[in-house]
Design a protein around this motif. Structure first.
Motif, short mmCIF file in Angstrom:
data_model
loop_
_atom_site.label_atom_id
_atom_site.label_comp_id
_atom_site.label_asym_id
_atom_site.label_seq_id
_atom_site.Cartn_x
_atom_site.Cartn_y
_atom_site.Cartn_z
N TYR A 1 -52.21 5.28 33.84
CA TYR A 1 -52.92 6.32 34.59
C TYR A 1 -53.04 7.58 33.76
CZ TYR A 1 -54.05 9.89 38.01
OH TYR A 1 -54.67 10.93 38.66
N LYS A 2 -51.96 7.99 33.12
CA LYS A 2 -51.94 9.24 32.36
C LYS A 2 -52.86 9.18 31.14
CE LYS A 2 -47.88 11.12 31.79
NZ LYS A 2 -46.54 11.50 31.26
N THR A 3 -52.93 8.02 30.48
CA THR A 3 -53.69 7.92 29.24
C THR A 3 -55.16 7.51 29.42
OG1 THR A 3 -52.90 5.64 28.96
CG2 THR A 3 -51.65 7.38 27.87
N ASP A 4 -55.46 6.74 30.45
CA ASP A 4 -56.83 6.23 30.59
C ASP A 4 -57.44 6.45 31.99
OD1 ASP A 4 -57.11 4.98 27.95
OD2 ASP A 4 -55.53 3.64 28.65
N MET A 5 -56.74 5.97 33.01
CA MET A 5 -57.29 5.98 34.35
C MET A 5 -57.60 7.39 34.87
SD MET A 5 -55.66 4.23 37.76
CE MET A 5 -56.45 4.45 39.36
N LYS A 6 -56.75 8.35 34.54
CA LYS A 6 -56.94 9.73 35.00
C LYS A 6 -58.26 10.29 34.50
CE LYS A 6 -54.58 14.24 34.86
NZ LYS A 6 -54.64 14.59 36.31
N ARG A 7 -58.59 10.01 33.24
CA ARG A 7 -59.84 10.52 32.67
C ARG A 7 -61.05 9.86 33.33
NH1 ARG A 7 -63.23 14.13 31.59
NH2 ARG A 7 -64.76 13.64 30.00
#
Length: 201
Positions: free
Chosen positions: A3-9
């Motif tokens: 989530y922090k590295t990909d999904m959030k963006r």
């Protein structure tokens, strides 16, 4: 971690595009009202500090006269009322002046949720945030500190709350911050203007 590295963006992109399309009529009306109300541009640009202390220009709808001192938080102005326009007063109270930051989010300079980007000259806040790694994440349209006091918070407390957000970044936590932000905006809790009243950064 995903989530922090990909999904959030990706979530930022999707929600920003939906928000832009959904609120486009309101945005156009606001732009017209600003032009009719006072002299000057529709947008206001200000130097802010982003992820890893990289500078960028945050966008807002202009709520103050063009002769307002730049790069000074509204809470440090002696008499902000004389600078705020009629339309601007409503935009600030409703937080509609923040709408143009959708563009900052689309560009990747901001996220929907994260520590609010500091002014380039808020050295005390930046120094405190360094203690918690809060300068190493993408700043947000809203954040954990904003729903826990906003302008009423001392610098050290605000930075500590930003640090708590960094440690707890997740979809559930972002959703919680976003939900409580709506409640804060509707009640205008924590918003001040001037040295005794100020607008959040």
């Amino acid at each position: 971690m995903i989530y922090k590295t990909d999904m959030k963006r990706w979530l930022d992109l999707v929600l920003s595009i939906i928000g832009l399309l959904l609120f486009l009529p309101i945005i156009l009306i606001i732009m017209i009202l600003i032009k009719l109300d006072s002299q000057g541009p529709v947008y206001f640009k200000q130097r802010r500090i982003g992820k890893n202390k990289k500078e960028f220009y945050i966008l807002k709808f202009r709520t103050m006269r063009i002769d307002t001192p730049h790069d000074i938080p509204t809470n440090l102005l002696l008499n902000p009322d004389k600078y705020i326009t009629r339309v601007g007063r409503f935009l600030r109270k409703s937080s509609l002046d923040e709408f143009p930051q959708i563009i900052n989010i689309l560009k990747g300079e901001m996220s929907i949720v994260g520590p609010r980007p500091a002014l380039w000259n808020q050295y005390d806040l930046l120094e405190e945030r360094d203690k918690y790694g809060a300068n190493e994440v993408t700043p947000g349209l809203t954040g954990w500190a904003q729903i826990n006091g906003r302008d009423e918070l001392p610098i050290d407390v605000k930075a500590k709350l930003d640090g708590e957000y960094v440690k707890n970044i997740s979809f559930a936590f972002d959703f919680k911050v976003f939900f409580f932000t709506i409640a804060k905006v509707l009640t205008s809790n924590g918003v001040k203007e001037g040295r005794s009243h100020s607008k959040s950064l």
